[in-house]
Design a protein around this motif. Sequence first.
Motif, PDB file in Angstrom:
ATOM      1  N   PRO A   1       0.845  -1.197   0.000  1.00  0.00           N
ATOM      2  CA  PRO A   1       0.000   0.000   0.000  1.00  0.00           C
ATOM      3  C   PRO A   1       0.880   1.246   0.000  1.00  0.00           C
ATOM      4  O   PRO A   1       1.912   1.283   0.681  1.00  0.00           O
ATOM      5  CB  PRO A   1      -0.781  -0.103   1.319  1.00  0.00           C
ATOM      6  N   LYS A   2       0.465   2.252  -0.750  1.00  0.00           N
ATOM      7  CA  LYS A   2       1.302   3.450  -0.872  1.00  0.00           C
ATOM      8  C   LYS A   2       1.535   4.127   0.475  1.00  0.00           C
ATOM      9  O   LYS A   2       2.508   4.841   0.662  1.00  0.00           O
ATOM     10  CB  LYS A   2       0.631   4.455  -1.804  1.00  0.00           C
ATOM     11  N   GLY A   3       0.617   3.933   1.408  1.00  0.00           N
ATOM     12  CA  GLY A   3       0.731   4.617   2.692  1.00  0.00           C
ATOM     13  C   GLY A   3       1.753   4.006   3.631  1.00  0.00           C
ATOM     14  O   GLY A   3       2.107   4.603   4.642  1.00  0.00           O
ATOM     15  N   GLU A   4       2.214   2.806   3.304  1.00  0.00           N
ATOM     16  CA  GLU A   4       3.097   2.106   4.238  1.00  0.00           C
ATOM     17  C   GLU A   4       4.533   2.584   4.087  1.00  0.00           C
ATOM     18  O   GLU A   4       5.127   2.490   3.028  1.00  0.00           O
ATOM     19  CB  GLU A   4       3.010   0.593   3.973  1.00  0.00           C
ATOM     20  N   MET A   5       5.093   3.071   5.207  1.00  0.00           N
ATOM     21  CA  MET A   5       6.515   3.431   5.172  1.00  0.00           C
ATOM     22  C   MET A   5       7.328   2.189   5.488  1.00  0.00           C
ATOM     23  O   MET A   5       6.927   1.359   6.292  1.00  0.00           O
ATOM     24  CB  MET A   5       6.808   4.508   6.215  1.00  0.00           C
ATOM     25  N   LYS A   6       8.509   2.105   4.869  1.00  0.00           N
ATOM     26  CA  LYS A   6       9.377   0.952   5.142  1.00  0.00           C
ATOM     27  C   LYS A   6       9.697   0.887   6.622  1.00  0.00           C
ATOM     28  O   LYS A   6      10.044   1.888   7.238  1.00  0.00           O
ATOM     29  CB  LYS A   6      10.690   1.111   4.366  1.00  0.00           C
TER      30      LYS A   6
ATOM     31  N   ASN B   1       1.749  11.535  -1.583  1.00  0.00           N
ATOM     32  CA  ASN B   1       1.833  10.494  -2.604  1.00  0.00           C
ATOM     33  C   ASN B   1       1.329  10.930  -3.980  1.00  0.00           C
ATOM     34  O   ASN B   1       1.158  10.082  -4.864  1.00  0.00           O
ATOM     35  CB  ASN B   1       1.074   9.226  -2.174  1.00  0.00           C
TER      36      ASN B   1
ATOM     37  N   GLU C   1       1.747   8.737  -7.451  1.00  0.00           N
ATOM     38  CA  GLU C   1       0.556   8.442  -8.247  1.00  0.00           C
ATOM     39  C   GLU C   1       0.724   8.977  -9.673  1.00  0.00           C
ATOM     40  O   GLU C   1       0.312   8.345 -10.643  1.00  0.00           O
ATOM     41  CB  GLU C   1      -0.664   9.086  -7.575  1.00  0.00           C
TER      42      GLU C   1
ATOM     43  N   ARG D   1       6.913   9.332  12.745  1.00  0.00           N
ATOM     44  CA  ARG D   1       7.521   8.545  11.677  1.00  0.00           C
ATOM     45  C   ARG D   1       7.711   9.391  10.422  1.00  0.00           C
ATOM     46  O   ARG D   1       8.760   9.361   9.801  1.00  0.00           O
ATOM     47  CB  ARG D   1       6.653   7.322  11.367  1.00  0.00           C
ATOM     48  N   ARG D   2       6.667  10.155  10.054  1.00  0.00           N
ATOM     49  CA  ARG D   2       6.758  10.980   8.826  1.00  0.00           C
ATOM     50  C   ARG D   2       7.785  12.096   8.966  1.00  0.00           C
ATOM     51  O   ARG D   2       8.335  12.562   7.965  1.00  0.00           O
ATOM     52  CB  ARG D   2       5.390  11.568   8.469  1.00  0.00           C
TER      53      ARG D   2
ATOM     54  N   ASN E   1      -4.214   4.378   8.490  1.00  0.00           N
ATOM     55  CA  ASN E   1      -3.101   3.910   7.662  1.00  0.00           C
ATOM     56  C   ASN E   1      -2.015   3.248   8.503  1.00  0.00           C
ATOM     57  O   ASN E   1      -1.488   2.192   8.149  1.00  0.00           O
ATOM     58  CB  ASN E   1      -2.513   5.082   6.890  1.00  0.00           C
TER      59      ASN E   1
ATOM     60  N   ASN F   1      -1.481  -0.603   7.998  1.00  0.00           N
ATOM     61  CA  ASN F   1      -0.351  -0.966   7.145  1.00  0.00           C
ATOM     62  C   ASN F   1       0.989  -1.098   7.857  1.00  0.00           C
ATOM     63  O   ASN F   1       1.885  -1.767   7.363  1.00  0.00           O
ATOM     64  CB  ASN F   1      -0.190   0.069   6.023  1.00  0.00           C
ATOM     65  N   GLU F   2       1.146  -0.409   8.986  1.00  0.00           N
ATOM     66  CA  GLU F   2       2.480  -0.364   9.587  1.00  0.00           C
ATOM     67  C   GLU F   2       2.594  -1.141  10.885  1.00  0.00           C
ATOM     68  O   GLU F   2       3.692  -1.531  11.275  1.00  0.00           O
ATOM     69  CB  GLU F   2       2.903   1.110   9.761  1.00  0.00           C
TER      70      GLU F   2
ATOM     71  N   ARG G   1      -5.272   8.095  -1.952  1.00  0.00           N
ATOM     72  CA  ARG G   1      -4.087   7.552  -2.623  1.00  0.00           C
ATOM     73  C   ARG G   1      -3.357   6.505  -1.786  1.00  0.00           C
ATOM     74  O   ARG G   1      -2.877   5.505  -2.313  1.00  0.00           O
ATOM     75  CB  ARG G   1      -3.118   8.676  -2.966  1.00  0.00           C
ATOM     76  N   HIS G   2      -3.276   6.708  -0.482  1.00  0.00           N
ATOM     77  CA  HIS G   2      -2.507   5.767   0.326  1.00  0.00           C
ATOM     78  C   HIS G   2      -3.203   4.424   0.470  1.00  0.00           C
ATOM     79  O   HIS G   2      -2.561   3.397   0.613  1.00  0.00           O
ATOM     80  CB  HIS G   2      -2.253   6.335   1.728  1.00  0.00           C
ATOM     81  N   ASN G   3      -4.545   4.428   0.478  1.00  0.00           N
ATOM     82  CA  ASN G   3      -5.266   3.177   0.748  1.00  0.00           C
ATOM     83  C   ASN G   3      -6.433   2.901  -0.200  1.00  0.00           C
ATOM     84  O   ASN G   3      -7.224   1.984   0.062  1.00  0.00           O
ATOM     85  CB  ASN G   3      -5.756   3.182   2.202  1.00  0.00           C
TER      86      ASN G   3
END
Lengths: 444, 263
Positions: free
Chosen positions: A253-258, A376, A380, B68-69, B104, B108-109, B158-160
């Motif tokens: 998913p684009k929202g996931e940071m490594k 993002n 995109e 985190r961001r 998110n 996702n994290e 966009r993220h999800n």
Amino acid sequence: MSILPQLLFLLVFAVAGFFIYKRVSFLRRSIFLGKQEARNDQKDERWKTMLLVAFGQKKMFKRLGPAFLHLLIYVAFIVINLEVLEFVIDGLSGQHRIFAPFLGAVYTIAMNIFEFLAIAVLVSCFAFLIRRNIMRVNRLAMKELNGWPALDANLILIIEIVLMFAILTMNATDQILAERGVEKYIVLDGLFFSSLIQPLFQGMSDSTLIFLERFSWWFHIIGILAFSVYITYSKHLHIFLAFPNTWYSNLKPKGEMKNMPEVTNEVNMMLGIQTEGSSEPPAEIGRFGAKDVNDLSWVNIMNAFSCTECGRCTAECPANITGKKLSPRKIMMDVRDRAEEVSKSIDAGGAGFEDGKSLLGDYTSKEEINACTSCNACVEACPINIDPLDIILQMRRYTAMEESSSPAQWNAMFQNMETSFSPWKFAPTDRFNWADQLKNEETK
Amino acid sequence: MSTYKVPTMAEMAASGESPEILFWVGCAGSFDDRYKAVTQAFVKILNKVGVSFAVLGPEEACTGDPARRAGNEFLFQMQAVANIQVMNGYNIKKVVTACPHCFNTIKNEYPALGGNYEVIHHSEFLQQLINEGKVALQGGGEFKGKKITFHDSCYLGRHNNVYEAPREVIKALDVELVEMKRCRTKGLCCGAGGAQMFKEPEPGKKDVNIERTEEALSTGASAIAVGCPFCLTMMTDGVKNKDREHDVKVYDLAEMIAKDMGI
């Protein structure tokens, strides 16, 4: 019959091949300055992404006009390469139009299609030159393109125009010679587009025409080979790298940071949590985040070499739209320029990464990375799935974790979170106060 | 007199119950004066519909998203691991939240750190309730027939890839949904993501929320619907900046549904 032309042809081919090989090795070395990152899971999904996004140009069609013009050049590139195959065989064997006798009418149809595509490329390239230099479409005329990037873009278009003119001149003169019954030239059943320019050549003698035809032939094939070498120095590399670049896309998913697993052990220790792997010696921790290109992943650097500087990312970037310094395209250009600089230096036995410079600071500024809203939009917008956001966030990690040089208001936010578990300075015990009133309110 | 119930996980666990969903309130939902109203509206809907839910109350902490961001991975993981410990301690399976950033991060994290839950955004949850007929709408109430535009938040869209649920919720109110030119995948950020909420913007010629508010106002909508606390703040500030707060309101989806339900 002299075999000199054949030998010359072979030599030209070998020289081009040598330069391309050397440059590709250099690019490979530059890309692998980056850290390892496994991106070969979900192979079916990866092939599908590559077919849709690179081969199928799916994301280009968000902007119809440029997408259509680009599609013409793209189809022409793929189809005209079939003609180049004949060029190569002719060149090596000393034949002329070796496929014509075998294919008959089909050959004429194919040649007409090639000519149509040549015209389509001419039209598209002219349109693109106008968009860049006369209309000055915003994303194609930004300051970050001044100098080489703008020249590179125009050169590519001009070279393509010249190459297409060579094909048309070759066919036009070839057919006049064939109609005059000159030896070796084969009459085809009408080449529509090149016949339109035949009046230019009708009055010329056979020998002049043969010279023009041969010149165009050699010009076209040498031109293509020279262009292939040029591409490896240019933003035009996207015509090849778009394919691996989309295959190695981020499928999460684009929202996931490594995640940074190297941090987790320490966090678990701080919180007194026993974990299975905690008795093992900690993995070697390099630098947190990215200061230079060797802190990035190889995929980030491949992204940079795949970028054709179209600027769709920057055109969608909320920070850039509102006049901040950040431009996702420039981030990609910075990564590429720095990777090339370091690679060149290493090849020359120079200082490499120890040259006193780094990606963050000398190429990309903190002001740029701090302006990112992580929205993002750039990711995109990219027609070939380049991810500038991943690079920006890695540089922010370096700033926060290695230098503690985040903006003061962020440091205050960090402090609030450490002490009151919220980015704002509120007492954690007040967290549930919002419910007080509700608990006394009568239901309706 | 029957009042609204806001059970905590601790209370539930003490009485041996386990609710169907955890409502993750988030920091804005807990502390921001404007967004507290959204939290309250959503809780009223949950009460009215009779959803079995609980909140963490004082046991909740920031998910760590802004840290985190902004690059502070260590701080993020401190928050995340502590939250996961609490949530796993209560054996939580399903989380609903009104904040796309929390959504998110938890969705996702948290899995990489051992927190695996089914996570849904309140727009999706509201859509389900409407589709199942559990929320009986009165046909728009004060919104009926009005022009409303929806601002996509990046962390939802966009993220999800959540684009339709909020729109379905708005359409259920019998209003005229008008789209901004930049919507869905091309939606323009409100300017607050990536921890920008917590600092002044870098120098530029305009603030992002002004650019976005101008676009929203140009649709002629009388209300701007959002599904994110940061977007709510940014758009509200934008509307104020444009001196339009008297005729253009900014609402969260849950508030609109609660209003329509008369609660």
